[in-house]
Write an enzyme that holds these catalytic residues in place. Structure first.
Site, short mmCIF file in Angstrom:
data_model
loop_
_atom_site.label_atom_id
_atom_site.label_comp_id
_atom_site.label_asym_id
_atom_site.label_seq_id
_atom_site.Cartn_x
_atom_site.Cartn_y
_atom_site.Cartn_z
N LYS A 1 0.84 -1.22 0.00
CA LYS A 1 0.00 0.00 0.00
C LYS A 1 0.87 1.25 0.00
O LYS A 1 0.58 2.24 -0.69
CB LYS A 1 -0.90 -0.02 1.24
CG LYS A 1 -1.94 1.07 1.25
CD LYS A 1 -2.85 0.94 2.46
CE LYS A 1 -2.10 1.29 3.77
NZ LYS A 1 -3.01 1.37 4.94
N LYS B 1 18.97 -10.97 -33.61
CA LYS B 1 18.18 -9.82 -34.07
C LYS B 1 17.50 -10.19 -35.39
O LYS B 1 18.07 -10.93 -36.20
CB LYS B 1 19.09 -8.59 -34.28
CG LYS B 1 19.59 -7.97 -32.97
CD LYS B 1 18.48 -7.32 -32.16
CE LYS B 1 18.97 -6.82 -30.82
NZ LYS B 1 17.92 -6.28 -29.97
N LYS C 1 21.88 -14.86 -26.71
CA LYS C 1 20.54 -14.94 -26.10
C LYS C 1 19.49 -14.61 -27.17
O LYS C 1 19.71 -13.80 -28.08
CB LYS C 1 20.43 -13.99 -24.91
CG LYS C 1 20.22 -12.53 -25.24
CD LYS C 1 19.92 -11.74 -23.99
CE LYS C 1 19.26 -10.41 -24.21
NZ LYS C 1 18.06 -10.38 -25.03
N ASP C 2 18.33 -15.25 -26.99
CA ASP C 2 17.18 -14.81 -27.78
C ASP C 2 16.91 -13.35 -27.46
O ASP C 2 17.21 -12.89 -26.36
CB ASP C 2 15.92 -15.62 -27.39
CG ASP C 2 15.83 -16.97 -28.10
OD1 ASP C 2 15.07 -17.83 -27.61
OD2 ASP C 2 16.49 -17.16 -29.14
N ASP C 3 16.33 -12.64 -28.41
CA ASP C 3 15.82 -11.32 -28.04
C ASP C 3 14.62 -11.56 -27.12
O ASP C 3 13.90 -12.55 -27.28
CB ASP C 3 15.42 -10.50 -29.27
CG ASP C 3 15.63 -9.02 -29.02
OD1 ASP C 3 15.63 -8.25 -29.99
OD2 ASP C 3 15.80 -8.63 -27.85
N GLU C 4 14.39 -10.64 -26.22
CA GLU C 4 13.32 -10.87 -25.23
C GLU C 4 11.94 -10.82 -25.88
O GLU C 4 10.94 -11.24 -25.28
CB GLU C 4 13.38 -9.84 -24.09
CG GLU C 4 12.86 -8.46 -24.40
CD GLU C 4 13.83 -7.60 -25.19
OE1 GLU C 4 14.93 -8.09 -25.54
OE2 GLU C 4 13.47 -6.46 -25.50
N HIS D 1 16.08 -10.87 -17.78
CA HIS D 1 15.99 -9.69 -18.64
C HIS D 1 15.23 -8.57 -17.91
O HIS D 1 14.30 -8.84 -17.17
CB HIS D 1 15.25 -10.04 -19.93
CG HIS D 1 15.39 -8.99 -20.99
ND1 HIS D 1 14.66 -7.81 -20.99
CD2 HIS D 1 16.23 -8.92 -22.04
CE1 HIS D 1 15.02 -7.08 -22.02
NE2 HIS D 1 15.97 -7.70 -22.67
N GLY E 1 23.58 -6.45 -29.44
CA GLY E 1 22.81 -6.98 -30.57
C GLY E 1 23.24 -6.26 -31.83
O GLY E 1 24.01 -6.75 -32.65
C1 LIG Z 1 17.66 -3.17 -22.05
S1 LIG Z 1 18.90 -4.22 -21.50
C2 LIG Z 1 18.75 -5.67 -22.58
C3 LIG Z 1 19.24 -5.36 -23.97
C4 LIG Z 1 18.46 -6.09 -25.04
O1 LIG Z 1 17.56 -6.90 -24.77
C5 LIG Z 1 18.73 -5.79 -26.42
O2 LIG Z 1 18.04 -6.32 -27.29
C6 LIG Z 1 19.82 -4.84 -26.76
O3 LIG Z 1 19.98 -4.77 -28.15
P1 LIG Z 1 21.09 -3.77 -28.71
O4 LIG Z 1 20.90 -3.87 -30.22
O5 LIG Z 1 20.79 -2.39 -28.19
O6 LIG Z 1 22.44 -4.25 -28.27
MG LIG Z 2 16.43 -7.24 -26.53
#
Ligand SMILES: CSCCC(=O)C(=O)COP(=O)(O)O
Ligand SMILES: [Mg+2]
Length: 413
Positions: free
Chosen positions: A99, A148, A174-177, A265, A360
């Site tokens: 709260k 990407k 890593k996969d992109d989120e 993430h 990325g």
């Molecule tokens: C916001 S922190 C995680 C970074 C991420 O998930 C990402 O896709 C970053 O991509 P970039 O091309 O900016 O390296």
């Molecule tokens: Mg990402």
């Protein structure tokens, strides 16, 4: 009996900080105190919140000019007895900032667990040491890349992009989120394809690569899905923890069959952490809470990338993930977003050897492709660790030179 201690940053009327602290300590525990009969006080003593300290702060920034002459700001440190809540994060967070988070200009800026309470949480299963052991890499920061442009593409595209990132020398991919279950690159097929590709690249490079597949879907299915991933050969998991909640992360981390590192993430963190006056500090939200809950790697925006955090905030997260603890392993800090090879000296200076450099666009945007981008990062890391300037290193490292021409280099301050 254990306790949890919360520190709040409050903006309030001058002269009101002590009363505010008492009101919080009582309001979030026994309700009222002074006018209670002694018998009731004796009964409630073990449940009463305690004001540990009240510190008025000098106004120290342009933002504070809006405090005006009649208001002030301060830090209120208040502890809550473990008798008031069950030893889980949903109960703890509701107790210290449920709260109260809705009650005006107040921000939760620190959270400390007494040792007996901290021992109720798993912490990283692998952490820095365990991940280094899996990769057999000890003497430098790790390099991670991010898929990407996989959305809408098929498994062959996925496999080739993974191959190039791994051949270039990244330690993790890593996969992109934002990659979820989909018909072109289904979760289980990404895992089995990655296992095959990374086995092939390891025979070529002699280096291991961890692939963090994005664990997504309904909460009720996550544990079985993670167990299946491990059965299929997944060697790491990516998890959008704040979209689910830290207790779900803890559930996964505590499961003995989910025997792979979990990468947290920060998606959604800005909603809770970006205000100077409200919400939860990033060091708590992306540092302490995720480490306690079992994240082996904690991603966060770097201070100089595309969604930059203030430097002290990013360093605060890193410190929360790695600071000495008698209870939990250190988790890898992963400064991210907008990272390119020219930033490596600053990243190394800020986050040290036990960090993961994550990119990325800074990998896939390299003129020599993802493999070239990965090589450029590895060359920049080697230079930073050896104390060689990037400009000098670029003379004998083509991919790094190309990256510096494209994105520039930033000497460490
Ligand atoms: C916001 S922190 C995680 C970074 C991420 O998930 C990402 O896709 C970053 O991509 P970039 O091309 O900016 O390296
Ligand atoms: Mg990402």
């Amino acid at each position: 009996m254990g306790k949890v201690t919360a520190t709040y940053l409050v903006h309030d009327k001058k002269g009101n900080l002590n009363k505010k602290a008492e009101d919080i300590a009582l309001g979030l525990t026994v309700g009222s105190w002074t006018n209670l009969p002694q018998l009731e006080k004796d009964q409630l003593e073990k449940h009463k919140g305690t004001v540990e300290s009240v510190t008025e702060l000098e106004s120290d920034s342009a933002a504070d000019q809006y405090l005006g002459s009649s208001r002030t700001k301060g830090l209120l440190k208040i502890s809550y007895p473990a008798a008031n809540f069950s030893p889980d994060l949903p109960a703890i967070l509701t107790t210290v900032f449920g709260k109260l988070s809705l009650d005006g200009e107040i921000k939760l800026v620190d959270l400390e667990l007494g040792k007996s309470l901290a021992q109720q949480f798993p912490g990283p299963k692998f952490g820095v040491d365990g991940i280094r052991e899996k990769l057999d890499v000890y003497n430098r920061p790790l390099v991670m890349s991010i898929f990407k442009g996989v959305l809408g593409k098929d498994l062959e595209f996925f496999k080739e992009q993974l191959r190039q990132q791994s051949l270039g020398g990244v330690d993790l991919v890593k996969d992109d989120e934002i990659l979820f279950e989909n018909p072109l690159t289904p979760f289980e097929e990404r895992i089995t394809a990655a296992k095959q590709v990374l086995s092939e690249t390891e025979t070529i490079t002699g280096e291991k690569t961890l692939y963090a597949v994005n664990l997504t879907g309904r909460s009720r299915n996550l544990r079985d899905k993670a167990r299946r991933a491990v059965e299929l050969g997944a060697n790491a998991l990516l998890f959008n923890v704040l979209s689910y909640g830290p207790d779900i992360l803890q559930e996964l981390a505590e499961d003995k069959e989910i025997s792979v590192p979990i990468m947290a993430h920060p998606a959604l963190a800005g909603a809770a952490g970006s205000s100077a006056l409200y919400g939860i500090s990033y060091s708590v939200l992306l540092g302490k809470i995720l480490r306690w809950s079992g994240a082996d790697l904690g991603l966060f925006p770097s201070p100089y990338g595309s969604v930059a955090l203030k430097r002290e905030e990013a360093l605060g997260i890193s410190n929360a993930l790695t600071e000495e603890s008698a209870v939990h392993r250190a988790a890898f800090p992963v400064p991210s977003a907008g990272i390119h090879p020219g930033l490596v000296p600053q990243l190394f200076s800020d986050f040290g050897i036990n960090s993961v450099i994550n990119a990325g666009g800074g990998i896939h945007g390299h003129p020599d492709g993802a493999a070239g981008g990965a090589r450029a990062f590895r060359q920049a890391v080697d230079a930073a660790v050896s104390g060689v300037s990037l400009d000098v290193a670029a003379l004998t490292n083509k991919e790094l030179g190309t990256a510096l021409e494209l994105w520039g280099g930033v000497a460490a301050k």
